[in-house]
Design a protein around this motif. Structure first.
Motif: not given
Length: 75
Positions: A20-39
């Motif tokens: 689990r982490g945070f997205m680093q992008v320019d725009g509205d989703l900056d610092n959005e929490k993310v889930v990283v998962y493997r199929g």
């Protein structure tokens, strides 16, 4: 928590949360929490946490862990 198993309700695939982490992008989703998962096929996916928790996925009971190899370091 990493190592948890989930099933995608629409597609039926099984996925293991690997981080689990945070997205680093320019725009509205900056610092959005993310889930990283493997199929089961080994492909790694990233999704905003709010989408992961909006009902698209259901957590599988611990008994199902035997049927899916959890990636090393995700226990």
């Amino acid at each position: 928590m990493t190592g948890e198993l989930y099933r995608h309700r629409k597609r039926g695939g099984t996925y293991a949360v690997i981080a689990r982490g945070f997205m680093q992008v320019d725009g509205d989703l900056d610092n959005e929490k993310v889930v990283v998962y493997r199929g089961e096929d080994g492909r790694v996916w990233v999704r905003p946490e709010y989408e992961f928790n909006d009902g698209r996925f259901e957590r599988l009971p611990d008994a199902k862990r035997e049927t899916f190899e959890v990636p090393e370091g995700c226990e």
